[in-house]
Design a protein around this motif. Structure first.
Motif, PDB file in Angstrom:
ATOM      1  N   HIS A  44      -1.451  31.678  -1.724  1.00  0.00           N
ATOM      2  CA  HIS A  44      -2.003  33.030  -1.787  1.00  0.00           C
ATOM      3  C   HIS A  44      -3.338  33.188  -1.069  1.00  0.00           C
ATOM      4  O   HIS A  44      -3.951  34.255  -1.145  1.00  0.00           O
ATOM      5  CB  HIS A  44      -2.133  33.461  -3.251  1.00  0.00           C
ATOM      6  CG  HIS A  44      -0.823  33.664  -3.927  1.00  0.00           C
ATOM      7  ND1 HIS A  44      -0.102  32.617  -4.477  1.00  0.00           N
ATOM      8  CD2 HIS A  44      -0.064  34.778  -4.116  1.00  0.00           C
ATOM      9  CE1 HIS A  44       1.019  33.089  -4.990  1.00  0.00           C
ATOM     10  NE2 HIS A  44       1.070  34.386  -4.781  1.00  0.00           N
ATOM     11  N   ALA A  45      -3.770  32.166  -0.361  1.00  0.00           N
ATOM     12  CA  ALA A  45      -5.025  32.261   0.377  1.00  0.00           C
ATOM     13  C   ALA A  45      -4.854  33.118   1.615  1.00  0.00           C
ATOM     14  O   ALA A  45      -3.827  33.061   2.309  1.00  0.00           O
ATOM     15  CB  ALA A  45      -5.512  30.866   0.762  1.00  0.00           C
ATOM     16  N   GLY A  46      -5.862  33.928   1.909  1.00  0.00           N
ATOM     17  CA  GLY A  46      -5.857  34.732   3.123  1.00  0.00           C
ATOM     18  C   GLY A  46      -6.287  33.919   4.322  1.00  0.00           C
ATOM     19  O   GLY A  46      -6.575  32.718   4.219  1.00  0.00           O
ATOM     20  N   PRO A  47      -6.349  34.549   5.499  1.00  0.00           N
ATOM     21  CA  PRO A  47      -6.754  33.824   6.717  1.00  0.00           C
ATOM     22  C   PRO A  47      -8.125  33.165   6.602  1.00  0.00           C
ATOM     23  O   PRO A  47      -8.380  32.137   7.225  1.00  0.00           O
ATOM     24  CB  PRO A  47      -6.762  34.928   7.790  1.00  0.00           C
ATOM     25  CG  PRO A  47      -5.833  35.981   7.270  1.00  0.00           C
ATOM     26  CD  PRO A  47      -5.994  35.958   5.777  1.00  0.00           C
ATOM     27  N   ASP A  48      -9.006  33.770   5.794  1.00  0.00           N
ATOM     28  CA  ASP A  48     -10.337  33.192   5.603  1.00  0.00           C
ATOM     29  C   ASP A  48     -10.385  32.204   4.445  1.00  0.00           C
ATOM     30  O   ASP A  48     -11.441  31.692   4.081  1.00  0.00           O
ATOM     31  CB  ASP A  48     -11.368  34.293   5.372  1.00  0.00           C
ATOM     32  CG  ASP A  48     -11.030  35.187   4.174  1.00  0.00           C
ATOM     33  OD1 ASP A  48      -9.968  34.968   3.552  1.00  0.00           O
ATOM     34  OD2 ASP A  48     -11.827  36.097   3.876  1.00  0.00           O
ATOM     35  N   GLY A  49      -9.211  31.936   3.848  1.00  0.00           N
ATOM     36  CA  GLY A  49      -9.140  30.998   2.737  1.00  0.00           C
ATOM     37  C   GLY A  49      -9.382  31.618   1.382  1.00  0.00           C
ATOM     38  O   GLY A  49      -9.167  30.967   0.355  1.00  0.00           O
ATOM     39  N   ILE A  50      -9.817  32.872   1.332  1.00  0.00           N
ATOM     40  CA  ILE A  50     -10.149  33.521   0.061  1.00  0.00           C
ATOM     41  C   ILE A  50      -8.903  34.179  -0.537  1.00  0.00           C
ATOM     42  O   ILE A  50      -8.135  34.848   0.152  1.00  0.00           O
ATOM     43  CB  ILE A  50     -11.249  34.569   0.253  1.00  0.00           C
ATOM     44  CG1 ILE A  50     -12.563  33.874   0.639  1.00  0.00           C
ATOM     45  CG2 ILE A  50     -11.463  35.388  -1.017  1.00  0.00           C
ATOM     46  CD1 ILE A  50     -13.706  34.819   0.933  1.00  0.00           C
ATOM     47  N   VAL A  51      -8.703  33.954  -1.825  1.00  0.00           N
ATOM     48  CA  VAL A  51      -7.653  34.644  -2.573  1.00  0.00           C
ATOM     49  C   VAL A  51      -8.294  35.920  -3.109  1.00  0.00           C
ATOM     50  O   VAL A  51      -8.991  35.901  -4.124  1.00  0.00           O
ATOM     51  CB  VAL A  51      -7.104  33.770  -3.716  1.00  0.00           C
ATOM     52  CG1 VAL A  51      -5.940  34.468  -4.411  1.00  0.00           C
ATOM     53  CG2 VAL A  51      -6.658  32.412  -3.185  1.00  0.00           C
ATOM     54  N   THR A  52      -8.087  37.012  -2.427  1.00  0.00           N
ATOM     55  CA  THR A  52      -8.830  38.237  -2.697  1.00  0.00           C
ATOM     56  C   THR A  52      -8.505  38.818  -4.070  1.00  0.00           C
ATOM     57  O   THR A  52      -7.397  38.676  -4.583  1.00  0.00           O
ATOM     58  CB  THR A  52      -8.547  39.301  -1.624  1.00  0.00           C
ATOM     59  OG1 THR A  52      -7.143  39.569  -1.594  1.00  0.00           O
ATOM     60  CG2 THR A  52      -9.001  38.821  -0.265  1.00  0.00           C
TER      61      THR A  52
END
Length: 466
Positions: A107-115
């Motif tokens: 579920h991590a986004g491209p920046d690694g953050i799970v928003t």
């Protein structure tokens, strides 16, 4: 590591509880042809074989040699990575991960953050805090997921509907998984740190280190920490925006009144949050909501509609003049002290003791020099050790002290002291292992012994997406 990256690798599962079942279903759903080996207990073999999965081999001896035969072992949270066989296999190249790590990587986004994901941990109060967070977000009209250590493994969360926010509880067994996943939580909340689970972690220093990995290793975008906890105050987190609760500039309490800085928000005395520590954790919840960019002041009054969680300072009812309180979730002596503080104006008999994890009870004994309850009944594996510490104080007439062989006997002894007036408080300050599978089973037995329906007091409301 994402599930797709397991394709073509030698993969094993270690542990066949709920987390193990969840990991199996997740892997099998995405990689139906991947050979898997399950390491489980003897009594679990038949259940695993009943799946009829020709690509699942079932074994019971998770030795260092067997674990070393795999590239990746998906480990259940209750199995310590510090077990000698795990350490030896890791030295030979085996990678150990958990279901929590798999979920975060997915579920991590491209920046690694799970928003829009808030992770909550702490030695005590994390379940109530996570549930209260979900409650307030839902009260604001936001579809919110409530999952994690609170009772719903992350890998069991449905992919649809996609929630606006996620409130995730993490135990000290899982915080390292988030760090190992390579993903970053949007917001991470750490409430407090007291010694616990020392047998799993191998000592207090490592317990603290593992707990803090949610901050130091997972590097959340925003870190919410307790300004009054010595392990947290002043913690350097260069990759995170650090915000504190419990101090005059942020969310804090003055007596029972809730403040945001100098702004008075509401009186918390009547909230269904037993204990000042729980009302203090409301400050953590509101700081997290603020970190998500929402109006926390507007949502705060909805705490009045919160339904307290089972087995956490849960008043079951009154029998023969005694108020029965089920705090079976209490697994540290600090939690027992917090429970006693909730009833300091009442006559109380507290039942303490359980599985011995080597936690120090001297602070509890010292606290009994002032404001001790009417009676303390010790029980369980560490009961004799606690009893020995308390005996000199009891001899001074500060409280009645007795030892019980089991919970039923402990209740009988407590009722003898209280008669028909007071609070019968189960707050063991220790895990339940031995006579009970977990704290839920212990709490249910306590309810049953008091003449209450165990089924009606055990449901955690709001799990999943709503």
């Amino acid at each position: 590591m994402r599930i797709s990256q397991l394709d073509g690798q030698r993969v094993a599962l270690w542990g066949w509880g709920r987390e193990g079942h969840s990991a199996y279903r997740a892997l099998r759903g995405r990689l139906p042809h991947l050979p898997l080996t399950l390491f489980c207990a003897d009594e679990e073999v038949a259940n695993a074989q009943a799946l009829g999965d020709p690509r699942l081999a079932v074994e019971t001896a998770a030795t260092a040699e067997r674990l070393s035969a795999f590239d990746v072992v998906v480990k259940s949270p209750g199995i310590s990575p510090y077990k000698p066989e795990a350490v030896a296999a890791r030295a030979r190249g085996t990678r150990f991960i958990g279901g929590t790590a798999l979920w975060f990587a997915e579920h991590a986004g491209p920046d690694g953050i799970v928003t829009n994901t808030v992770c909550v941990t702490g030695t005590k109060g994390k379940s109530t805090t996570t549930s209260l967070l979900a409650h307030l977000l839902r009260a604001g009209g936001h579809v919110t997921a409530l999952a994690g250590n609170i009772g719903l493994p992350l890998l069991e969360l449905p992919e649809s509907p996609v929630p606006a926010y996620r409130a995730i509880e993490l135990s000290s067994y899982q915080t390292g998984d988030v760090a190992d996943s390579g993903a970053r939580p949007d917001v991470a909340v750490v409430l407090n740190i007291f010694p616990e689970h020392l047998d799993w972690h191998g000592g207090e220093a490592r317990y603290v280190e593992d707990k803090l990995r949610l901050l130091t290793g997972a590097r959340p975008r925003i870190a919410i920490i307790n300004a009054n906890d010595p392990h947290l105050a002043g913690l350097s987190l260069p990759d995170s925006d650090v915000r504190c609760f419990g101090h005059a500039e942020g969310w804090h309490l003055r007596e029972d009144v809730l403040y945001r800085g100098d702004r008075q928000v509401m009186d918390t005395a009547a909230l269904p949050l037993p204990g000042r520590h729980n009302r203090g954790n409301l400050c953590a919840v509101l700081a997290a909501i603020e970190a998500l960019g929402l109006d926390a002041v507007a949502l705060a009054p909805h705490a009045a509609d919160f339904k307290p969680l089972p087995h956490r300072l849960q008043t079951l009812g009154v029998r023969d003049g005694l108020t029965w309180v089920n705090d079976s979730i209490s697994t540290t002596p600090f939690a027992s002290l917090a429970a006693l503080d909730c009833f300091r104006s009442r006559r109380v008999a507290i039942l303490v003791g359980g599985h011995d994890r080597g936690v120090d009870w001297h602070a509890f004994a010292e606290a009994m020099r002032h404001g001790a309850p009417q009676a303390i009944v010790t029980m369980g594996q560490n009961g004799p050790r606690i009893h020995e510490l308390l005996a000199p104080l009891s001899g001074e007439g500060r409280f009645a002290l007795s030892a019980a062989d089991d919970l039923a006997m402990a209740i009988t002894q407590a009722r003898t002291v209280l008669g028909n007036d007071g609070v019968l408080l189960l707050s063991p300050g220790a895990p339940s292992f031995g006579p009970y599978r977990d704290y839920v089973a212990r709490g249910r037995h306590f309810a049953q012994l008091g003449g209450f329906d165990p089924d009606s007091i055990s449901t955690i409301p709001g799990l999943g997406i709503a």
